[in-house]
Design an enzyme around this catalytic site. Structure first.
Site, PDB file in Angstrom:
ATOM      1  N   ARG A  69      41.613 -23.533 -29.517  1.00  0.00           N
ATOM      2  CA  ARG A  69      42.072 -23.473 -28.124  1.00  0.00           C
ATOM      3  C   ARG A  69      41.977 -24.831 -27.444  1.00  0.00           C
ATOM      4  O   ARG A  69      41.643 -24.912 -26.249  1.00  0.00           O
ATOM      5  CB  ARG A  69      41.247 -22.454 -27.320  1.00  0.00           C
ATOM      6  CG  ARG A  69      41.454 -21.017 -27.728  1.00  0.00           C
ATOM      7  CD  ARG A  69      42.734 -20.466 -27.111  1.00  0.00           C
ATOM      8  NE  ARG A  69      42.815 -19.025 -27.282  1.00  0.00           N
ATOM      9  CZ  ARG A  69      42.517 -18.142 -26.327  1.00  0.00           C
ATOM     10  NH1 ARG A  69      42.146 -18.554 -25.141  1.00  0.00           N
ATOM     11  NH2 ARG A  69      42.619 -16.869 -26.582  1.00  0.00           N
TER      12      ARG A  69
ATOM     13  N   ARG B  74      43.373 -23.967 -20.351  1.00  0.00           N
ATOM     14  CA  ARG B  74      43.133 -24.069 -18.898  1.00  0.00           C
ATOM     15  C   ARG B  74      42.067 -25.055 -18.476  1.00  0.00           C
ATOM     16  O   ARG B  74      41.978 -25.402 -17.306  1.00  0.00           O
ATOM     17  CB  ARG B  74      42.787 -22.683 -18.347  1.00  0.00           C
ATOM     18  CG  ARG B  74      44.001 -21.792 -18.225  1.00  0.00           C
ATOM     19  CD  ARG B  74      43.602 -20.341 -18.097  1.00  0.00           C
ATOM     20  NE  ARG B  74      42.955 -19.919 -19.329  1.00  0.00           N
ATOM     21  CZ  ARG B  74      42.477 -18.691 -19.538  1.00  0.00           C
ATOM     22  NH1 ARG B  74      42.545 -17.793 -18.595  1.00  0.00           N
ATOM     23  NH2 ARG B  74      41.921 -18.387 -20.696  1.00  0.00           N
TER      24      ARG B  74
ATOM     25  N   ARG C  54      51.757 -25.162 -17.236  1.00  0.00           N
ATOM     26  CA  ARG C  54      51.780 -23.702 -17.208  1.00  0.00           C
ATOM     27  C   ARG C  54      52.414 -23.202 -15.907  1.00  0.00           C
ATOM     28  O   ARG C  54      53.206 -22.260 -15.926  1.00  0.00           O
ATOM     29  CB  ARG C  54      50.332 -23.222 -17.355  1.00  0.00           C
ATOM     30  CG  ARG C  54      50.047 -21.832 -16.958  1.00  0.00           C
ATOM     31  CD  ARG C  54      50.135 -20.932 -18.161  1.00  0.00           C
ATOM     32  NE  ARG C  54      49.275 -19.780 -17.973  1.00  0.00           N
ATOM     33  CZ  ARG C  54      49.527 -18.785 -17.148  1.00  0.00           C
ATOM     34  NH1 ARG C  54      50.614 -18.804 -16.400  1.00  0.00           N
ATOM     35  NH2 ARG C  54      48.694 -17.780 -17.072  1.00  0.00           N
TER      36      ARG C  54
ATOM     37  N   ASP D 196      50.670 -17.726 -29.296  1.00  0.00           N
ATOM     38  CA  ASP D 196      49.577 -16.760 -29.174  1.00  0.00           C
ATOM     39  C   ASP D 196      49.688 -15.739 -30.293  1.00  0.00           C
ATOM     40  O   ASP D 196      50.789 -15.461 -30.778  1.00  0.00           O
ATOM     41  CB  ASP D 196      49.618 -16.057 -27.814  1.00  0.00           C
ATOM     42  CG  ASP D 196      48.303 -15.354 -27.514  1.00  0.00           C
ATOM     43  OD1 ASP D 196      47.319 -16.046 -27.212  1.00  0.00           O
ATOM     44  OD2 ASP D 196      48.254 -14.112 -27.628  1.00  0.00           O
TER      45      ASP D 196
ATOM     46  N   TYR E 271      44.550  -5.100 -30.562  1.00  0.00           N
ATOM     47  CA  TYR E 271      45.213  -5.272 -29.250  1.00  0.00           C
ATOM     48  C   TYR E 271      46.382  -4.293 -29.110  1.00  0.00           C
ATOM     49  O   TYR E 271      46.634  -3.754 -28.034  1.00  0.00           O
ATOM     50  CB  TYR E 271      45.696  -6.713 -29.077  1.00  0.00           C
ATOM     51  CG  TYR E 271      44.560  -7.683 -28.829  1.00  0.00           C
ATOM     52  CD1 TYR E 271      44.023  -7.852 -27.550  1.00  0.00           C
ATOM     53  CD2 TYR E 271      44.003  -8.416 -29.868  1.00  0.00           C
ATOM     54  CE1 TYR E 271      42.971  -8.733 -27.325  1.00  0.00           C
ATOM     55  CE2 TYR E 271      42.958  -9.305 -29.658  1.00  0.00           C
ATOM     56  CZ  TYR E 271      42.441  -9.450 -28.375  1.00  0.00           C
ATOM     57  OH  TYR E 271      41.403 -10.313 -28.154  1.00  0.00           O
TER      58      TYR E 271
HETATM   59  O1  CP3 Z   1      45.152 -24.490 -28.522  1.00  0.00           O
HETATM   60  C1  CP3 Z   1      45.219 -23.555 -29.344  1.00  0.00           C
HETATM   61  O2  CP3 Z   1      44.244 -23.160 -30.003  1.00  0.00           O
HETATM   62  C2  CP3 Z   1      46.589 -22.943 -29.642  1.00  0.00           C
HETATM   63  C3  CP3 Z   1      46.978 -21.819 -28.880  1.00  0.00           C
HETATM   64  C4  CP3 Z   1      46.281 -20.468 -28.965  1.00  0.00           C
HETATM   65  C5  CP3 Z   1      46.226 -19.588 -27.855  1.00  0.00           C
HETATM   66  N1  CP3 Z   1      45.708 -18.398 -28.262  1.00  0.00           N
HETATM   67  C6  CP3 Z   1      46.701 -19.915 -26.496  1.00  0.00           C
HETATM   68  C7  CP3 Z   1      46.262 -19.082 -25.351  1.00  0.00           C
HETATM   69  C8  CP3 Z   1      45.709 -19.794 -30.048  1.00  0.00           C
HETATM   70  C9  CP3 Z   1      45.435 -20.278 -31.467  1.00  0.00           C
HETATM   71  C10 CP3 Z   1      45.361 -18.481 -29.590  1.00  0.00           C
HETATM   72  C11 CP3 Z   1      44.771 -17.453 -30.453  1.00  0.00           C
HETATM   73  C12 CP3 Z   1      44.379 -16.149 -29.876  1.00  0.00           C
HETATM   74  N2  CP3 Z   1      44.988 -15.455 -28.859  1.00  0.00           N
HETATM   75  C13 CP3 Z   1      43.319 -15.348 -30.386  1.00  0.00           C
HETATM   76  C14 CP3 Z   1      42.466 -15.664 -31.581  1.00  0.00           C
HETATM   77  C15 CP3 Z   1      41.417 -16.683 -31.298  1.00  0.00           C
HETATM   78  C16 CP3 Z   1      40.392 -16.271 -30.280  1.00  0.00           C
HETATM   79  O3  CP3 Z   1      40.318 -16.962 -29.259  1.00  0.00           O
HETATM   80  O4  CP3 Z   1      39.697 -15.270 -30.499  1.00  0.00           O
HETATM   81  C17 CP3 Z   1      43.275 -14.185 -29.594  1.00  0.00           C
HETATM   82  C18 CP3 Z   1      42.292 -13.031 -29.747  1.00  0.00           C
HETATM   83  C19 CP3 Z   1      44.347 -14.255 -28.650  1.00  0.00           C
HETATM   84  C20 CP3 Z   1      44.761 -13.227 -27.655  1.00  0.00           C
HETATM   85  C21 CP3 Z   1      44.660 -13.714 -26.269  1.00  0.00           C
HETATM   86  N3  CP3 Z   1      45.517 -14.662 -25.714  1.00  0.00           N
HETATM   87  C22 CP3 Z   1      43.735 -13.328 -25.291  1.00  0.00           C
HETATM   88  C23 CP3 Z   1      42.623 -12.305 -25.487  1.00  0.00           C
HETATM   89  C24 CP3 Z   1      44.048 -14.036 -24.131  1.00  0.00           C
HETATM   90  C25 CP3 Z   1      43.407 -13.869 -22.787  1.00  0.00           C
HETATM   91  C26 CP3 Z   1      42.082 -14.521 -22.713  1.00  0.00           C
HETATM   92  C27 CP3 Z   1      42.240 -15.894 -22.167  1.00  0.00           C
HETATM   93  O5  CP3 Z   1      41.651 -16.823 -22.754  1.00  0.00           O
HETATM   94  O6  CP3 Z   1      42.920 -16.001 -21.147  1.00  0.00           O
HETATM   95  C28 CP3 Z   1      45.143 -14.916 -24.442  1.00  0.00           C
HETATM   96  C29 CP3 Z   1      45.792 -15.884 -23.554  1.00  0.00           C
HETATM   97  C30 CP3 Z   1      45.875 -17.306 -24.021  1.00  0.00           C
HETATM   98  N4  CP3 Z   1      46.237 -17.708 -25.280  1.00  0.00           N
HETATM   99  C31 CP3 Z   1      45.671 -18.479 -23.229  1.00  0.00           C
HETATM  100  C32 CP3 Z   1      45.920 -19.585 -24.048  1.00  0.00           C
HETATM  101  C33 CP3 Z   1      45.882 -21.032 -23.685  1.00  0.00           C
HETATM  102  C34 CP3 Z   1      45.327 -18.488 -21.753  1.00  0.00           C
HETATM  103  C35 CP3 Z   1      46.548 -18.064 -21.001  1.00  0.00           C
HETATM  104  C36 CP3 Z   1      46.767 -18.756 -19.701  1.00  0.00           C
HETATM  105  O7  CP3 Z   1      47.166 -19.946 -19.686  1.00  0.00           O
HETATM  106  O8  CP3 Z   1      46.615 -18.078 -18.673  1.00  0.00           O
END
Ligand code: CP3
Length: 345
Positions: free
Chosen positions: A27, A31, A40, A77, A153
């Site tokens: 990640r 943010r 974003r 994602d 999910y």
């Molecule tokens: O920079 C990176 O690593 C690449 C992008 C990436 C994202 N999500 C962007 C993201 C990657 C590799 C993921 C993987 C992901 N997504 C996982 C597996 C890894 C982990 O963290 O456990 C999971 C379970 C998800 C599902 C997911 N996506 C959730 C549960 C959420 C909400 C929680 C949160 O952090 O907001 C997301 C949203 C998400 N995916 C964001 C980002 C940058 C935040 C969204 C935003 O900008 O509002």
């Protein structure tokens, strides 16, 4: 093994030990970076950002400009697969992802594997752009969620603490749940093959919720689907490096490594590094495992732990990373300090 590459991350994955460990952070785009929040906001919602190749490329590159990581991870994602299969998905502020739950044969019948590429095409375009724009010694990582984690999910309809509906399904109707897993294995293999065709050099498979299953279920729903995906990838790309991240599985990580065919494995924060150095790193290169909350904390506590990890795992093939993703509360200057420490300052 020596590989003909100047890329430190590919060298470590091939079993070499460079003078300092390569690093990237799960990640790393997100943010905690003001420039991410600005892009974003420009994109509209989160899905629009994922499906906009120009802006997704931009946010992928943002952390590299600040910190010079050795890898860029595609900005996307894990839930794009359910979305592409036709499951309604929204990301709500402060709530995370929300989906219309899939819980029955009727719900499964609405998923359409043949239709996914049309939705996912922009993602491949992002990969293709990045393969041209990332720095020369930087490695491009593509990724997907593992079927079990993505299924949780899809079935719960959101993040979960108890996995009530997913576990009810696997215990009451394993054949029905298998159908869902089969759909995900097929869609995910296809998705990852397209990423590789577009220029991804390494694949990481995120199985964030692998650790909530008992042993026999872990084999069925974590090891087996992951093994099938890797087999499908290697049929076309025998040398493709694949990093597994089965979070929270404790000692089961050994069987995971032996049986899935991963080239390397990412260690969660709870994995003792001394144990991993002996038992896991003797099998494959490892990646990990700084507590993301130490990156929020910074200072001496972060520094001491980072040095300890490098000292314990740095003598064999190793990629520095976190034990889970960066959290939004992370001060960007702490990431800069961590990068200095890894570079030996
Ligand atoms: O920079 C990176 O690593 C690449 C992008 C990436 C994202 N999500 C962007 C993201 C990657 C590799 C993921 C993987 C992901 N997504 C996982 C597996 C890894 C982990 O963290 O456990 C999971 C379970 C998800 C599902 C997911 N996506 C959730 C549960 C959420 C909400 C929680 C949160 O952090 O907001 C997301 C949203 C998400 N995916 C964001 C980002 C940058 C935040 C969204 C935003 O900008 O509002």
């Amino acid at each position: 093994m020596r590989v003909s590459t100047t890329k430190p991350l590919l060298k470590s994955l091939a079993g070499e030990v460079p003078s300092r460990p390569p690093f990237w952070l799960m990640r790393q785009a997100g943010r905690y970076l003001p420039e991410y929040r600005a892009t974003r906001a420009k994109a509209g919602n989160f899905l629009d950002l994922c499906y906009n190749p120009e802006l997704a490329e931009e946010v992928t590159l943002q952390p590299l400009r600040r910190y010079g990581m050795d890898a860029a991870i595609l900005f996307a994602d894990i839930l794009l697969i359910p979305h592409a299969l036709g499951q309604p998905l929204a990301y709500r502020e402060g709530e995370g992802p929300v989906l219309d739950p899939v819980r029955s044969a009727t719900d499964l019948g609405k998923l359409d594997v043949s239709a996914i590429q049309k939705t996912l095409d922009p993602v491949y375009e992002t990969v293709a752009r990045l393969s041209q724009s990332i720095p020369k010694d930087c490695t491009l990582i593509g990724f997907a969620g593992a079927p079990w984690t993505v299924a949780t999910y899809m079935v719960e309809g959101r993040g979960s603490k108890d996995y009530l509906h997913s576990k009810h399904w696997i215990y009451s109707d394993p054949a029905g749940f298998s159908t869902l897993i089969d759909i995900l294995v097929e869609a995910t293999t296809d998705y990852l093959l397209h990423q590789v065709a577009a220029g991804a050099e390494v694949i990481q498979i995120f199985d964030t919720w692998a650790g909530v299953l008992p042993d026999d279920e872990f084999r069925k729903w974590v090891i087996e689907p992951t093994r099938r995906i890797i087999e499908g990838l290697r049929r076309q790309h025998p040398e493709l490096p694949v990093i597994g991240f089965p979070k929270g599985v404790g000692g089961n990580i050994i069987d995971f490594v032996r049986e899935t065919g991963v080239s390397a494995v990412s260690l969660d924060t709870g994995t003792p590094v001394g144990w991993a150095a002996k038992e896991v790193q003797s099998l494959v290169p490892v990646q990990g495992n700084l507590d993301p909350l130490l990156l929020v904390e910074g200072g001496k506590a972060m520094e001491a732990r980072a040095r300890d990890i490098i000292e314990t795992l740095g003598g064999k093939p190793f990629i520095f990373n976190l034990g889970h993703g960066i959290v939004p509360q992370t001060p960007p200057e702490n990431v800069a300090r961590l990068a200095e420490i890894i570079r030996g300052a």
